[in-house]
Design a protein around this motif. Sequence first.
Motif, PDB file in Angstrom:
ATOM      1  N   UNK A   1    -121.766 -27.680 105.922  1.00 18.35           N
ATOM      2  CA  UNK A   1    -120.268 -27.159 106.107  1.00 18.35           C
ATOM      3  C   UNK A   1    -119.373 -28.552 106.226  1.00 18.35           C
ATOM      4  N   UNK A   2    -119.807 -29.527 106.830  1.00 22.08           N
ATOM      5  CA  UNK A   2    -118.988 -30.879 107.189  1.00 22.08           C
ATOM      6  C   UNK A   2    -118.762 -31.382 105.515  1.00 22.08           C
ATOM      7  N   UNK A   3    -119.490 -31.307 104.939  1.00 21.39           N
ATOM      8  CA  UNK A   3    -119.431 -31.832 103.488  1.00 21.39           C
ATOM      9  C   UNK A   3    -118.260 -30.979 102.686  1.00 21.39           C
ATOM     10  N   UNK A   4    -118.511 -29.556 102.946  1.00 23.07           N
ATOM     11  CA  UNK A   4    -117.586 -28.749 102.437  1.00 23.07           C
ATOM     12  C   UNK A   4    -116.008 -28.904 102.786  1.00 23.07           C
ATOM     13  N   UNK A   5    -115.909 -29.156 104.220  1.00 20.73           N
ATOM     14  CA  UNK A   5    -114.566 -29.565 104.907  1.00 20.73           C
ATOM     15  C   UNK A   5    -114.033 -30.613 104.283  1.00 20.73           C
ATOM     16  N   UNK A   6    -114.750 -31.743 103.899  1.00 20.08           N
ATOM     17  CA  UNK A   6    -114.269 -32.850 103.538  1.00 20.08           C
ATOM     18  C   UNK A   6    -114.139 -32.617 102.026  1.00 20.08           C
ATOM     19  N   UNK A   7    -114.544 -31.900 101.265  1.00 22.80           N
ATOM     20  CA  UNK A   7    -114.189 -31.859  99.923  1.00 22.80           C
ATOM     21  C   UNK A   7    -112.985 -30.927  99.545  1.00 22.80           C
ATOM     22  N   UNK A   8    -112.446 -30.373 100.727  1.00 19.53           N
ATOM     23  CA  UNK A   8    -111.308 -29.354 100.409  1.00 19.53           C
ATOM     24  C   UNK A   8    -109.865 -30.076  99.906  1.00 19.53           C
ATOM     25  N   UNK A   9    -110.035 -31.434  99.996  1.00 22.55           N
ATOM     26  CA  UNK A   9    -108.730 -32.166  99.581  1.00 22.55           C
ATOM     27  C   UNK A   9    -108.881 -32.452  98.050  1.00 22.55           C
ATOM     28  N   UNK A  10    -110.079 -32.591  97.649  1.00 19.81           N
ATOM     29  CA  UNK A  10    -110.241 -32.915  96.054  1.00 19.81           C
ATOM     30  C   UNK A  10    -110.896 -31.990  95.261  1.00 19.81           C
ATOM     31  N   UNK A  11    -111.302 -30.748  95.578  1.00 17.09           N
ATOM     32  CA  UNK A  11    -112.269 -29.822  94.793  1.00 17.09           C
ATOM     33  C   UNK A  11    -111.222 -29.135  93.892  1.00 17.09           C
ATOM     34  N   UNK A  12    -111.631 -29.179  92.984  1.00 24.59           N
ATOM     35  CA  UNK A  12    -110.849 -28.280  91.780  1.00 24.59           C
ATOM     36  C   UNK A  12    -110.509 -26.953  92.320  1.00 24.59           C
TER      37      UNK A  12
END
Length: 232
Positions: free
Chosen positions: A11-22
Amino acid sequence: MAERTHLDWFRERLAASRAIEPRDPAPILAWREAQRNRIRFKADLIGLDEVRGWSRDENGNVRHKSGQFFAVEGVRVESGDLREVSSWDQPIYTQPEGGILALLARETPVNGVQFLLNGKPEPGNIGVIQFSPTIQSTWSNIRRAHAGKRPPMVEVLTAEAGVRIVYRAEHNEEGGRFWRKSNENIIAFLDDERVIETDMTMFCWASLRQIKELALMDNVLSPFVKTILLPL
Protein backbone atom coordinates in the motif's frame (compact mmCIF):
# COMPACT_ATOMS: atom_id res chain seq x y z
CA MET A 1 1.84 -12.38 9.91
CA ALA A 2 4.20 -11.97 6.96
CA GLU A 3 1.53 -11.45 4.33
CA ARG A 4 -0.04 -8.58 6.31
CA THR A 5 3.39 -6.99 6.51
CA HIS A 6 3.70 -7.25 2.75
CA LEU A 7 0.22 -5.76 2.28
CA ASP A 8 1.05 -2.68 4.33
CA TRP A 9 4.34 -2.30 2.46
CA PHE A 10 2.57 -2.66 -0.89
CA ARG A 11 0.00 0.00 0.00
CA GLU A 12 2.90 2.35 0.72
CA ARG A 13 4.42 1.58 -2.69
CA LEU A 14 1.06 2.30 -4.36
CA ALA A 15 0.84 5.65 -2.60
CA ALA A 16 4.37 6.53 -3.69
CA SER A 17 3.52 5.61 -7.28
CA ARG A 18 0.54 7.92 -7.68
CA ALA A 19 2.63 10.85 -8.87
CA ILE A 20 4.24 8.94 -11.74
CA GLU A 21 1.85 6.10 -12.67
CA PRO A 22 0.31 6.23 -16.18
CA ARG A 23 -3.29 7.43 -16.16
CA ASP A 24 -4.40 7.17 -19.77
CA PRO A 25 -5.89 3.75 -20.65
CA ALA A 26 -5.58 4.40 -24.41
CA PRO A 27 -2.35 2.36 -24.85
CA ILE A 28 -3.95 -0.58 -23.02
CA LEU A 29 -7.06 -0.40 -25.20
CA ALA A 30 -4.92 -0.15 -28.35
CA TRP A 31 -3.04 -3.28 -27.25
CA ARG A 32 -6.37 -5.09 -26.77
CA GLU A 33 -7.60 -4.10 -30.21
CA ALA A 34 -4.36 -5.29 -31.81
CA GLN A 35 -4.74 -8.66 -30.10
CA ARG A 36 -8.39 -8.95 -31.15
CA ASN A 37 -7.36 -8.41 -34.77
CA ARG A 38 -4.51 -10.90 -34.54
CA ILE A 39 -6.01 -13.94 -32.79
CA ARG A 40 -8.32 -16.62 -34.12
CA PHE A 41 -11.16 -17.25 -31.66
CA LYS A 42 -14.75 -18.15 -32.52
CA ALA A 43 -17.58 -19.34 -30.26
CA ASP A 44 -21.15 -20.36 -31.15
CA LEU A 45 -23.94 -21.78 -29.02
CA ILE A 46 -24.74 -25.46 -29.70
CA GLY A 47 -27.05 -28.02 -28.14
CA LEU A 48 -25.90 -29.74 -24.95
CA ASP A 49 -26.17 -33.13 -26.65
CA GLU A 50 -23.53 -31.96 -29.15
CA VAL A 51 -20.94 -30.94 -26.58
CA ARG A 52 -17.86 -33.14 -26.88
CA GLY A 53 -16.61 -34.81 -23.69
CA TRP A 54 -19.72 -33.99 -21.64
CA SER A 55 -22.76 -36.18 -21.00
CA ARG A 56 -25.68 -36.70 -18.63
CA ASP A 57 -25.38 -39.20 -15.79
CA GLU A 58 -28.16 -41.43 -14.44
CA ASN A 59 -29.67 -38.48 -12.58
CA GLY A 60 -29.64 -36.21 -15.60
CA ASN A 61 -26.71 -34.13 -14.28
CA VAL A 62 -24.18 -32.92 -16.84
CA ARG A 63 -20.57 -33.96 -16.18
CA HIS A 64 -17.22 -34.09 -17.95
CA LYS A 65 -15.84 -37.49 -18.90
CA SER A 66 -12.79 -36.88 -16.69
CA GLY A 67 -14.95 -36.40 -13.61
CA GLN A 68 -13.26 -33.04 -13.10
CA PHE A 69 -14.13 -29.42 -13.92
CA PHE A 70 -17.67 -28.44 -12.95
CA ALA A 71 -21.00 -30.28 -13.25
CA VAL A 72 -24.53 -28.96 -13.72
CA GLU A 73 -26.87 -30.33 -11.07
CA GLY A 74 -30.20 -29.31 -9.56
CA VAL A 75 -30.83 -27.53 -6.28
CA ARG A 76 -34.09 -27.08 -4.36
CA VAL A 77 -34.31 -23.94 -2.23
CA GLU A 78 -36.62 -23.14 0.70
CA SER A 79 -36.29 -19.45 1.54
CA GLY A 80 -39.29 -18.55 3.70
CA ASP A 81 -39.90 -14.84 3.26
CA LEU A 82 -36.27 -13.90 2.57
CA ARG A 83 -36.52 -13.88 -1.22
CA GLU A 84 -38.99 -13.04 -3.99
CA VAL A 85 -40.62 -16.49 -3.70
CA SER A 86 -40.70 -18.94 -0.80
CA SER A 87 -39.12 -21.84 -2.71
CA TRP A 88 -37.75 -22.73 -6.11
CA ASP A 89 -35.73 -25.30 -8.10
CA GLN A 90 -32.88 -24.40 -10.45
CA PRO A 91 -29.78 -25.80 -12.14
CA ILE A 92 -26.52 -24.88 -10.42
CA TYR A 93 -22.81 -25.37 -11.13
CA THR A 94 -21.11 -27.75 -8.71
CA GLN A 95 -17.37 -28.17 -8.38
CA PRO A 96 -15.55 -30.08 -5.63
CA GLU A 97 -12.75 -27.53 -5.59
CA GLY A 98 -12.23 -23.94 -6.63
CA GLY A 99 -9.31 -22.27 -8.31
CA ILE A 100 -6.82 -19.44 -8.24
CA LEU A 101 -7.34 -15.80 -9.20
CA ALA A 102 -4.06 -13.91 -8.98
CA LEU A 103 -2.58 -10.60 -10.05
CA LEU A 104 1.17 -10.21 -10.39
CA ALA A 105 2.66 -6.80 -9.65
CA ARG A 106 5.98 -5.07 -10.16
CA GLU A 107 7.47 -1.61 -9.59
CA THR A 108 9.59 0.33 -12.08
CA PRO A 109 11.30 3.73 -11.74
CA VAL A 110 9.38 5.13 -14.72
CA ASN A 111 5.84 3.77 -14.19
CA GLY A 112 5.68 2.93 -10.51
CA VAL A 113 3.57 -0.05 -9.47
CA GLN A 114 1.97 -2.01 -12.30
CA PHE A 115 -0.24 -5.07 -12.50
CA LEU A 116 0.03 -7.78 -15.13
CA LEU A 117 -3.29 -8.24 -16.96
CA ASN A 118 -4.12 -11.18 -19.18
CA GLY A 119 -5.99 -10.40 -22.39
CA LYS A 120 -8.16 -13.47 -22.01
CA PRO A 121 -10.58 -14.73 -24.68
CA GLU A 122 -13.57 -16.59 -23.25
CA PRO A 123 -16.56 -18.00 -25.16
CA GLY A 124 -19.06 -15.79 -23.34
CA ASN A 125 -17.10 -12.54 -23.50
CA ILE A 126 -18.63 -9.55 -25.23
CA GLY A 127 -15.82 -8.35 -27.47
CA VAL A 128 -13.91 -11.66 -27.20
CA ILE A 129 -11.03 -10.36 -25.05
CA GLN A 130 -11.41 -8.97 -21.55
CA PHE A 131 -8.63 -7.82 -19.25
CA SER A 132 -8.46 -10.61 -16.68
CA PRO A 133 -6.24 -11.56 -13.72
CA THR A 134 -2.72 -12.72 -14.49
CA ILE A 135 -3.74 -16.20 -13.35
CA GLN A 136 -7.32 -17.40 -13.62
CA SER A 137 -7.53 -21.15 -13.39
CA THR A 138 -9.37 -24.00 -11.70
CA TRP A 139 -7.35 -26.74 -10.04
CA SER A 140 -8.62 -29.11 -12.74
CA ASN A 141 -6.92 -26.91 -15.34
CA ILE A 142 -3.77 -26.65 -13.27
CA ARG A 143 -3.65 -30.46 -13.11
CA ARG A 144 -4.23 -30.45 -16.91
CA ALA A 145 -7.38 -32.59 -16.77
CA HIS A 146 -8.12 -31.25 -20.25
CA ALA A 147 -4.85 -32.84 -21.50
CA GLY A 148 -3.88 -29.43 -22.88
CA LYS A 149 -1.26 -26.88 -21.93
CA ARG A 150 -0.47 -25.78 -18.39
CA PRO A 151 -2.29 -22.56 -17.45
CA PRO A 152 -0.04 -19.53 -17.98
CA MET A 153 1.93 -17.98 -15.13
CA VAL A 154 1.23 -20.65 -12.50
CA GLU A 155 4.99 -21.22 -12.29
CA VAL A 156 5.30 -17.89 -10.51
CA LEU A 157 3.27 -19.06 -7.51
CA THR A 158 5.55 -22.06 -6.99
CA ALA A 159 8.82 -20.15 -7.40
CA GLU A 160 11.21 -20.65 -4.50
CA ALA A 161 12.49 -17.05 -4.64
CA GLY A 162 11.85 -13.77 -6.42
CA VAL A 163 8.18 -13.47 -5.39
CA ARG A 164 6.46 -12.20 -2.26
CA ILE A 165 2.78 -12.77 -1.54
CA VAL A 166 1.08 -9.45 -0.77
CA TYR A 167 -2.12 -11.14 0.34
CA ARG A 168 -4.21 -14.24 -0.21
CA ALA A 169 -7.79 -14.95 0.81
CA GLU A 170 -10.63 -17.30 -0.11
CA HIS A 171 -13.57 -15.57 -1.79
CA ASN A 172 -16.96 -17.21 -2.36
CA GLU A 173 -18.08 -17.49 -5.99
CA GLU A 174 -21.46 -16.03 -6.96
CA GLY A 175 -23.82 -18.23 -4.94
CA GLY A 176 -26.77 -17.95 -7.28
CA ARG A 177 -24.88 -19.91 -9.94
CA PHE A 178 -22.18 -21.88 -8.05
CA TRP A 179 -22.73 -24.37 -5.22
CA ARG A 180 -20.42 -23.55 -2.29
CA LYS A 181 -17.40 -22.77 -4.43
CA SER A 182 -14.57 -20.42 -3.46
CA ASN A 183 -11.50 -19.14 -5.24
CA GLU A 184 -8.17 -18.17 -3.72
CA ASN A 185 -7.53 -14.49 -4.49
CA ILE A 186 -3.86 -13.52 -4.54
CA ILE A 187 -1.65 -10.52 -5.24
CA ALA A 188 2.00 -11.48 -5.70
CA PHE A 189 4.81 -8.96 -6.08
CA LEU A 190 7.69 -9.80 -8.38
CA ASP A 191 11.07 -8.98 -6.91
CA ASP A 192 12.64 -10.80 -9.88
CA GLU A 193 10.71 -10.97 -13.17
CA ARG A 194 12.96 -13.81 -14.36
CA VAL A 195 10.67 -16.22 -12.50
CA ILE A 196 8.21 -15.80 -15.39
CA GLU A 197 8.52 -18.62 -17.91
CA THR A 198 5.23 -18.02 -19.75
CA ASP A 199 5.12 -16.36 -23.16
CA MET A 200 4.02 -12.74 -22.60
CA THR A 201 2.17 -12.22 -25.88
CA MET A 202 -1.29 -12.07 -24.28
CA PHE A 203 -0.21 -10.08 -21.22
CA CYS A 204 0.22 -6.36 -20.62
CA TRP A 205 1.19 -4.18 -17.67
CA ALA A 206 -1.22 -1.54 -16.35
CA SER A 207 -1.17 0.90 -13.45
CA LEU A 208 -3.91 0.98 -10.83
CA ARG A 209 -5.16 4.28 -12.29
CA GLN A 210 -5.38 2.76 -15.78
CA ILE A 211 -7.30 -0.22 -14.40
CA LYS A 212 -9.73 2.11 -12.65
CA GLU A 213 -10.33 3.88 -15.96
CA LEU A 214 -10.96 0.53 -17.65
CA ALA A 215 -13.52 -0.28 -14.96
CA LEU A 216 -15.59 2.71 -16.15
CA MET A 217 -15.87 1.25 -19.66
CA ASP A 218 -18.31 -1.33 -20.96
CA ASN A 219 -17.22 -4.96 -21.19
CA VAL A 220 -13.43 -4.59 -21.15
CA LEU A 221 -12.46 -5.50 -17.56
CA SER A 222 -13.15 -8.82 -15.84
CA PRO A 223 -15.01 -8.46 -12.53
CA PHE A 224 -12.40 -10.76 -10.99
CA VAL A 225 -9.77 -8.02 -11.37
CA LYS A 226 -11.92 -5.64 -9.35
CA THR A 227 -12.42 -8.24 -6.62
CA ILE A 228 -8.70 -8.94 -6.28
CA LEU A 229 -7.81 -5.25 -6.08
CA LEU A 230 -10.46 -4.35 -3.50
CA PRO A 231 -8.28 -4.92 -0.39
CA LEU A 232 -5.80 -2.30 -1.63
